[in-house]
Structures are given as C-alpha cells and as structure tokens.
Design a protein around this motif. Structure first.
Motif, PDB file in Angstrom:
ATOM      1  N   PHE A 100       0.288  -1.466   7.042  1.00 47.90           N
ATOM      2  CA  PHE A 100       0.551  -0.503   5.988  1.00 47.90           C
ATOM      3  C   PHE A 100       1.274   0.716   6.553  1.00 47.90           C
ATOM      4  O   PHE A 100       1.210   1.003   7.746  1.00 47.90           O
ATOM      5  CB  PHE A 100      -0.748  -0.081   5.316  1.00 47.90           C
ATOM      6  CG  PHE A 100      -1.508  -1.228   4.691  1.00 47.90           C
ATOM      7  CD1 PHE A 100      -0.852  -2.170   3.918  1.00 47.90           C
ATOM      8  CD2 PHE A 100      -2.870  -1.369   4.873  1.00 47.90           C
ATOM      9  CE1 PHE A 100      -1.534  -3.235   3.335  1.00 47.90           C
ATOM     10  CE2 PHE A 100      -3.572  -2.413   4.297  1.00 47.90           C
ATOM     11  CZ  PHE A 100      -2.913  -3.342   3.532  1.00 47.90           C
ATOM     12  N   GLY A 101       1.944   1.441   5.655  1.00 42.05           N
ATOM     13  CA  GLY A 101       2.699   2.621   6.047  1.00 42.05           C
ATOM     14  C   GLY A 101       1.993   3.912   5.710  1.00 42.05           C
ATOM     15  O   GLY A 101       0.774   4.047   5.874  1.00 42.05           O
ATOM     16  N   ASN A 102       2.746   4.878   5.162  1.00 37.86           N
ATOM     17  CA  ASN A 102       2.218   6.219   4.932  1.00 37.86           C
ATOM     18  C   ASN A 102       1.925   6.496   3.458  1.00 37.86           C
ATOM     19  O   ASN A 102       1.840   7.652   3.046  1.00 37.86           O
ATOM     20  CB  ASN A 102       3.186   7.273   5.465  1.00 37.86           C
ATOM     21  CG  ASN A 102       4.523   7.244   4.718  1.00 37.86           C
ATOM     22  OD1 ASN A 102       4.812   6.309   3.965  1.00 37.86           O
ATOM     23  ND2 ASN A 102       5.341   8.266   4.913  1.00 37.86           N
ATOM     24  N   ASN A 103       1.796   5.454   2.662  1.00 42.29           N
ATOM     25  CA  ASN A 103       1.460   5.591   1.240  1.00 42.29           C
ATOM     26  C   ASN A 103       2.577   6.211   0.410  1.00 42.29           C
ATOM     27  O   ASN A 103       2.330   6.745  -0.677  1.00 42.29           O
ATOM     28  CB  ASN A 103       0.168   6.408   1.050  1.00 42.29           C
ATOM     29  CG  ASN A 103      -1.073   5.519   1.025  1.00 42.29           C
ATOM     30  OD1 ASN A 103      -1.229   4.653   0.162  1.00 42.29           O
ATOM     31  ND2 ASN A 103      -1.964   5.737   1.973  1.00 42.29           N
ATOM     32  N   ASP A 107       5.966   2.044   0.603  1.00 38.65           N
ATOM     33  CA  ASP A 107       4.726   1.432   1.077  1.00 38.65           C
ATOM     34  C   ASP A 107       3.890   0.951  -0.103  1.00 38.65           C
ATOM     35  O   ASP A 107       3.285  -0.124  -0.062  1.00 38.65           O
ATOM     36  CB  ASP A 107       3.941   2.452   1.904  1.00 38.65           C
ATOM     37  CG  ASP A 107       2.639   1.885   2.443  1.00 38.65           C
ATOM     38  OD1 ASP A 107       2.691   0.871   3.162  1.00 38.65           O
ATOM     39  OD2 ASP A 107       1.572   2.452   2.143  1.00 38.65           O
TER      40      ASP A 107
END
Length: 355
Positions: A100-103, A107
């Motif tokens: 997952f990334g940074n929301n 993402d």
C-alpha cells in the motif's frame, strides 16, 4: 437504397496479463478481456468462495463468477464479474503481499479494489489489512486523526499545485464503507466532509480544483447518508458555538483562595496549581469568547466548521510561556484537550452512525 446491415461489435481480443501468467498455473481467471493464469491452490487457500467453486461439478455459475466447461490451454476457465484492474491488484496482493501507498487518490484506487474483492471472495486476512491501511487516513482515534491532519497539512505546504489535497473524496470512502461493510471508516469520513460547505461538495467552481469533482462513481451519497451529513453538519456547528461559550464559563473554577479544580464538582483533590489573579483571568476569558465568536461564528474564518480544530486553537490562546497566569494557561490547554476527546466520541452520534 438497399437495407443497411448492422453487425454486432467484435469482442475485444483476449490478452494475457504480463505479470500474472504463470506457466505452471492451474486455472485461468478472465476479467473483461484480460486473462490471468494462476494457481487453484493459492486461491483455495485464501478464499472459501474459490475453494467451494473448484470442488463443484462444472459448469458452475454463481453471483461471483462463472466456471465454464471449456478450457483454455488445458486449464479451466473462470469468468469473473469484476474489472481487470481490480482483479490484477487483488492477485498481486495475494502473491506478493499488499504494497500500500500513502492513502492518496491513486493508492485508494488500488486499495478500494482490493477491499471490494477481498470482501466479495471472503479473503478475510487481506480484507483486514486493507481496512487497517485505510484507517490510517480515516482513523478511529483522535490521536490518529491528529496524525492524519498533520500529514495532510504538510502535503499542502509542500505541494506545487494550488488547492492540493492528499486524501481522496470522503464521499468515495463513505460509499466504499457501505459497499464492503467497513463501518470503522465512516465517522472520520463524515466528519471530514462536514467541514466543507454544500456548495463546495456539490457545486464546485469550475476553475477551482475540487477533491469532490473527481469522486469515483460521480460522488453521490445515498439519501440516508445525505440526511446523516445534514444532521451531522448541524450538530458540528452547534459544537463550535458550545465550546466557545464553554470557555467563557472558564475551564477552571476559582476559589476564594485562588486555587482551582478542573471539575466544578470534583471530589477533594489537591489543586493543580494556583491562579494569582482570578478577576483578571475571568475578564481575559470573557474577551477571548468575544474574539472567538467573531472569528469563527460571525466571520466564519478558517476552521469555523471544524470543532476539533476550533477547540485546539482555543486551548492555545493563553500560552503558558507568555501568559501572566501560567495556571490558567495550563488549565485552558487541559480543558481544550478534554473537550476534543469528548467531541471525538460524539461524532458517531452527530452523524447518526450508531443506528
């Protein structure tokens, strides 16, 4: 003129996915026109839905997928009723682990697909990880909310784009939470959207970037959630007025001896410290109420629709480092922190999320 003949458009040619085509795979998944050659054992181990499907006689048609009786390159062919992008993201998470990334919105496009399909195919472990990741941006605690806001503020300060926003539309979060039965995402999402005016949400100015204009699926809330939003915005506005006037009553109670308690009817506790100028401090608090009312209620300045922000700002109005009465300054900080905790616990009630 002769009769015009119309032919149906040709189906898109089937394409093998570049990364998810294993030569030793035992089943073909087809989503749209994309083919994935993967392993029955991997799917069966993670999903009771796939496990049951593979044990039933072919062909099998369910609300989730169709296990056809024909094969493709010697493997059974399962036609999924999902987008190829979501299926690819799900399979990559299964094989490589979720990354997952940074929301941010990009993402979210990945995580939301993983959450939808892990819910649909009963992949509980992956579903839990997706929800836990989304809860970083849409938290269940006040501490988490403050960390989230710090990240958003830092992003806005460093972004080269005007009106840049780190997180996706809260409308998308609400709709995803409803679709996947993930209620832990709702309080923060409703609170976030309540800080905007209805015009900003539903009629954004064309030349002004808006996080709501690009909302997935058109960014439409259900009628029930619109009602919850309207009721919650009203309760939030009342909370701003209440916390300002609460400061006017004084976050501390002065006694004739000058000592104070943080609770008017608290049992006998030793005083936290001593206020040396109770009369002057009362006047100071009265003046602060007038200023805060003008700023947040009348002029509707920055943060006027964000009671958590307002309470935090009120708590810093009498800095303990420069205030003539450090006792009252410290008491104001403690009072504001308690007010914020109380507000946070009230958010599900404001938006009728407990019903």
């Amino acid at each position: 003129m002769g009769d015009a003949s119309f032919s149906s458009p040709l189906p898109e040619p089937l394409v093998k996915h570049a990364d998810l085509w294993f030569c030793d795979g035992s089943v073909i998944l087809q989503a749209d026109s994309t083919l994935f050659r993967v392993h029955k054992s991997q799917l069966s181990r993670r999903s009771v839905i796939f496990s049951d499907m593979f044990t039933l006689p072919q062909p099998v048609t369910t609300t989730h997928a169709t296990l056809a009786d024909e094969t493709y390159e010697g493997c059974p062919n399962v036609k999924l009723h999902d987008s190829a992008e979501d299926v690819a993201n799900l399979l990559l998470a299964l094989y490589d682990g979720p990354k997952f990334g940074n929301n941010d919105p990009n993402d979210f496009a990945i995580v939301s697909g993983i959450l939808r399909l892990s819910t649909k195919y009963a992949m509980d472990s992956l579903r839990s990880k997706a929800i836990a990741h989304l809860n970083i941006a849409w938290p269940t605690t006040l501490k988490g909310w403050d960390l989230r806001e710090d990240k958003a503020h830092a992003y806005e300060l460093t972004s080269l784009t005007e009106h840049a926003r780190l997180y996706p539309s809260p409308i998308d979060i609400i709709n995803l939470a409803r679709e996947t039965d993930a209620p832990s995402l709702l309080p923060a999402a409703f609170y976030d959207i309540s800080r905007y005016t209805f015009a900003q949400i539903f009629e954004p100015v064309d030349e002004e970037p808006s996080r709501f204009r690009g909302a997935l699926g058109g960014g439409v809330l259900s009628a029930d959630d619109m009602r919850r939003l309207a009721l919650g915005k009203e309760a939030s506005a009342h909370a701003v007025s209440a916390v300002i006037h609460g400061m006017g009553r004084g976050p501390l109670v002065h006694s004739r001896k000058g000592a104070f308690s943080l609770h008017p009817h608290a049992p006998a506790h030793p005083p936290v410290t001593v206020c040396s100028t109770p009369g002057a401090c009362r006047r100071d608090f009265a003046e602060l109420v007038v200023l805060a009312t003008q700023h947040y209620v009348c002029d509707r300045e920055r943060g006027y629709a964000d009671p958590l922000y307002v309470a935090e700002e009120l708590g810093a109005l009498k800095s303990a480092d420069v205030s003539e009465c450090r006792a009252c300054a410290r008491a104001l900080e403690i009072w504001a922190a308690k007010e914020r905790e109380r507000m946070w616990k009230m958010i599900p009630l404001w938006f009728r999320l407990d019903s």
